[in-house]
Design a protein around this motif. Structure first.
Motif, PDB file in Angstrom:
ATOM      1  N   PHE A   1     -10.425 -21.592  28.061  1.00  0.00           N
ATOM      2  CA  PHE A   1     -11.664 -22.307  28.366  1.00  0.00           C
ATOM      3  C   PHE A   1     -12.333 -22.785  27.075  1.00  0.00           C
ATOM      4  O   PHE A   1     -12.227 -22.137  26.024  1.00  0.00           O
ATOM      5  CB  PHE A   1     -12.633 -21.404  29.136  1.00  0.00           C
ATOM      6  CG  PHE A   1     -12.173 -21.072  30.525  1.00  0.00           C
ATOM      7  CD1 PHE A   1     -12.425 -21.937  31.584  1.00  0.00           C
ATOM      8  CD2 PHE A   1     -11.468 -19.911  30.772  1.00  0.00           C
ATOM      9  CE1 PHE A   1     -11.994 -21.636  32.864  1.00  0.00           C
ATOM     10  CE2 PHE A   1     -11.034 -19.601  32.051  1.00  0.00           C
ATOM     11  CZ  PHE A   1     -11.296 -20.472  33.094  1.00  0.00           C
ATOM     12  N   THR A   2     -13.045 -23.892  27.182  1.00  0.00           N
ATOM     13  CA  THR A   2     -13.761 -24.421  26.025  1.00  0.00           C
ATOM     14  C   THR A   2     -14.941 -23.515  25.678  1.00  0.00           C
ATOM     15  O   THR A   2     -15.371 -22.700  26.496  1.00  0.00           O
ATOM     16  CB  THR A   2     -14.290 -25.835  26.299  1.00  0.00           C
ATOM     17  OG1 THR A   2     -15.267 -25.769  27.348  1.00  0.00           O
ATOM     18  CG2 THR A   2     -13.168 -26.784  26.677  1.00  0.00           C
ATOM     19  N   ILE A   3     -15.460 -23.694  24.481  1.00  0.00           N
ATOM     20  CA  ILE A   3     -16.646 -22.950  24.054  1.00  0.00           C
ATOM     21  C   ILE A   3     -17.807 -23.248  24.999  1.00  0.00           C
ATOM     22  O   ILE A   3     -18.565 -22.342  25.378  1.00  0.00           O
ATOM     23  CB  ILE A   3     -17.017 -23.323  22.599  1.00  0.00           C
ATOM     24  CG1 ILE A   3     -15.882 -22.970  21.630  1.00  0.00           C
ATOM     25  CG2 ILE A   3     -18.325 -22.655  22.193  1.00  0.00           C
ATOM     26  CD1 ILE A   3     -15.493 -21.512  21.617  1.00  0.00           C
ATOM     27  N   GLY A   4     -17.933 -24.498  25.414  1.00  0.00           N
ATOM     28  CA  GLY A   4     -19.014 -24.877  26.319  1.00  0.00           C
ATOM     29  C   GLY A   4     -18.933 -24.156  27.655  1.00  0.00           C
ATOM     30  O   GLY A   4     -19.943 -23.672  28.176  1.00  0.00           O
TER      31      GLY A   4
ATOM     32  N   ALA B   1     -27.132 -24.270  25.716  1.00  0.00           N
ATOM     33  CA  ALA B   1     -25.933 -23.861  24.990  1.00  0.00           C
ATOM     34  C   ALA B   1     -25.895 -24.494  23.594  1.00  0.00           C
ATOM     35  O   ALA B   1     -25.606 -23.811  22.600  1.00  0.00           O
ATOM     36  CB  ALA B   1     -24.685 -24.244  25.783  1.00  0.00           C
ATOM     37  N   ILE B   2     -26.204 -25.772  23.516  1.00  0.00           N
ATOM     38  CA  ILE B   2     -26.212 -26.469  22.225  1.00  0.00           C
ATOM     39  C   ILE B   2     -27.308 -25.902  21.329  1.00  0.00           C
ATOM     40  O   ILE B   2     -27.099 -25.693  20.124  1.00  0.00           O
ATOM     41  CB  ILE B   2     -26.413 -27.985  22.441  1.00  0.00           C
ATOM     42  CG1 ILE B   2     -25.175 -28.586  23.119  1.00  0.00           C
ATOM     43  CG2 ILE B   2     -26.702 -28.691  21.124  1.00  0.00           C
ATOM     44  CD1 ILE B   2     -25.340 -30.023  23.562  1.00  0.00           C
ATOM     45  N   GLU B   3     -28.470 -25.605  21.901  1.00  0.00           N
ATOM     46  CA  GLU B   3     -29.582 -25.016  21.145  1.00  0.00           C
ATOM     47  C   GLU B   3     -29.179 -23.688  20.502  1.00  0.00           C
ATOM     48  O   GLU B   3     -29.488 -23.423  19.340  1.00  0.00           O
ATOM     49  CB  GLU B   3     -30.775 -24.801  22.081  1.00  0.00           C
ATOM     50  CG  GLU B   3     -31.962 -24.114  21.417  1.00  0.00           C
ATOM     51  CD  GLU B   3     -33.006 -23.656  22.421  1.00  0.00           C
ATOM     52  OE1 GLU B   3     -33.963 -22.965  22.011  1.00  0.00           O
ATOM     53  OE2 GLU B   3     -32.862 -23.964  23.624  1.00  0.00           O
ATOM     54  N   MET B   4     -28.469 -22.836  21.267  1.00  0.00           N
ATOM     55  CA  MET B   4     -28.075 -21.524  20.743  1.00  0.00           C
ATOM     56  C   MET B   4     -27.011 -21.646  19.667  1.00  0.00           C
ATOM     57  O   MET B   4     -27.024 -20.890  18.686  1.00  0.00           O
ATOM     58  CB  MET B   4     -27.568 -20.636  21.886  1.00  0.00           C
ATOM     59  CG  MET B   4     -28.634 -20.205  22.871  1.00  0.00           C
ATOM     60  SD  MET B   4     -30.096 -19.472  22.077  1.00  0.00           S
ATOM     61  CE  MET B   4     -29.376 -18.074  21.234  1.00  0.00           C
ATOM     62  N   LEU B   5     -26.094 -22.589  19.812  1.00  0.00           N
ATOM     63  CA  LEU B   5     -25.088 -22.800  18.774  1.00  0.00           C
ATOM     64  C   LEU B   5     -25.748 -23.258  17.472  1.00  0.00           C
ATOM     65  O   LEU B   5     -25.339 -22.851  16.381  1.00  0.00           O
ATOM     66  CB  LEU B   5     -24.043 -23.820  19.234  1.00  0.00           C
ATOM     67  CG  LEU B   5     -23.116 -23.360  20.367  1.00  0.00           C
ATOM     68  CD1 LEU B   5     -22.231 -24.508  20.834  1.00  0.00           C
ATOM     69  CD2 LEU B   5     -22.248 -22.187  19.905  1.00  0.00           C
ATOM     70  N   ARG B   6     -26.763 -24.094  17.581  1.00  0.00           N
ATOM     71  CA  ARG B   6     -27.509 -24.511  16.389  1.00  0.00           C
ATOM     72  C   ARG B   6     -28.288 -23.347  15.791  1.00  0.00           C
ATOM     73  O   ARG B   6     -28.381 -23.210  14.567  1.00  0.00           O
ATOM     74  CB  ARG B   6     -28.474 -25.647  16.752  1.00  0.00           C
ATOM     75  CG  ARG B   6     -27.794 -26.985  16.999  1.00  0.00           C
ATOM     76  CD  ARG B   6     -28.794 -28.004  17.487  1.00  0.00           C
ATOM     77  NE  ARG B   6     -28.196 -29.315  17.674  1.00  0.00           N
ATOM     78  CZ  ARG B   6     -28.703 -30.256  18.454  1.00  0.00           C
ATOM     79  NH1 ARG B   6     -29.839 -30.015  19.126  1.00  0.00           N
ATOM     80  NH2 ARG B   6     -28.102 -31.417  18.578  1.00  0.00           N
TER      81      ARG B   6
END
Length: 347
Positions: free
Chosen positions: A110-113, A136-141
């Protein structure tokens, strides 16, 4: 200023039922973690650290494992009595875990997303797909990963070890848990990445006031990161104190041995110190103090009785008869009697 107690483990016993009988991997341990605190659990491999964390998460493999005694109180709710269905509502939302090896913890298919958004979908059922993706993008940042919009489309094997570990931290924090358990989070990383991950965890702990339970065998990490330390040996807590107290005034011989084993670059030595012997295998523990076979201070009583946790101060306890003898000496002195120098010398 006192902080709110988030997690309390009371008299916890976790056992494994084998062909040779019941083996207590975690043997009646008690500790607590407060809001915004980083508490370390340290000890050699096989001392019960990881089983403790899996017990809190409700992930002890059953069979053969089972919590056979005690309570795990998260904001007053006893996790030890919850069903698996009820624990699924707790995991990720209220208590989350960073596992030792991110490559085996992340699903390669599965992808990271996909893996980032799973916990968000479970615990925030009213959120739209757009909201979930943005979170999800917010937490990766937040964990310092660049090009987060592209990263969520990639697979774990396309990332470096440090990036995968940051993804694991982001996944653990995505639902703002009250307690974060980090089980050897920097073991497989090089020194530079280790320092970055530890700084990141410390920053997130300060910013989000998440209580952190850090499981490690690295006392250098403990000294830099933690407020209090729990030292475990053969399934039991043998010492518990604030981090400065542990390093400046260790009371248990095992703790002293762990500290002596840390390389000191200020002094040139022919050989590093190591504690003689090995941690006893589960199921082979003999009567008496469990550390006695490896202890240079052991005396007759140590092989006959298992010591209780004695108090050095209000915040410092150790499981060693040396503290009992010290208390006896103080009591004799206060009563005007003669201090039993011979018994203390014997120890």
């Amino acid at each position: 200023m006192s902080r709110k107690q988030i997690l309390e483990v009371k008299d916890l016993e976790t056992s494994f039922f084998t062909d040779d009988g019941r083996i207590a991997a975690v043997d009646h341990i008690s500790f607590s973690v407060e809001e915004g605190e980083i508490l370390a659990i340290v000890g050699e491999s096989g001392c019960g650290k990881s089983v403790t964390s899996l017990s809190i998460m409700g992930l002890v493999p059953s069979p053969p494992g089972k919590i056979t005694n005690g309570e795990i109180l998260l904001d007053g709710k006893n996790l030890a009595t919850l069903t698996e269905k009820e624990m699924r509502q707790i995991r990720g939302r209220d208590v989350a875990m960073i596992f030792q090896e991110p490559m085996t913890s992340l699903n390669p298919l599965f992808t990271i997303g996909n893996q980032m958004t799973e916990a968000i979908r479970i615990h925030n059922k009213k959120w739209t797909k757009k909201q979930i993706k943005e979170r999800a993008i917010e937490m990766l940042r937040l964990v310092g990963l660049p090009r987060a919009e592209e990263l969520i489309k990639e697979y774990p094997h396309q990332l470096s070890g440090g990036m995968r570990q940051r993804v694991m931290i982001a996944m653990a924090l995505v639902c703002d848990p009250k307690v974060l358990i980090a089980d050897e989070p920097t073991t497989a990383l090089d020194v530079t990445i280790q320092a970055q991950i530890l700084k990141l965890m410390k920053d997130l702990n300060t910013r989000l006031q998440t209580a952190v339970l850090l499981i490690t065998h690295d006392l250098g990490v403990v000294a830099e990161t933690c407020e209090r330390v729990v030292v475990m040996y053969a399934g039991q807590i043998v010492e518990q104190a604030p981090v400065q107290e542990i390093f400046e005034n260790p009371q248990h011989p095992y703790t002293k041995g762990l500290i002596q084993s840390v390389p000191d670059m200020r002094y040139k030595k022919d050989a590093l110190y190591s504690i003689p012997g090995n941690v006893p295998k589960p199921g082979s523990i003999q009567e008496g103090c469990r550390f006695a076979p490896r202890c240079e201070y052991a005396f007759e009583r140590c092989s006959a009785e298992n010591p209780a946790l004695y108090s050095k101060s209000d915040v410092h306890t150790a499981r060693c008869f040396l503290l009992d003898l010290e208390h006896e000496a103080v009591l004799h002195a206060e009563m005007g009697g003669q201090v039993d120098d011979e018994r203390i010398a014997e120890s």
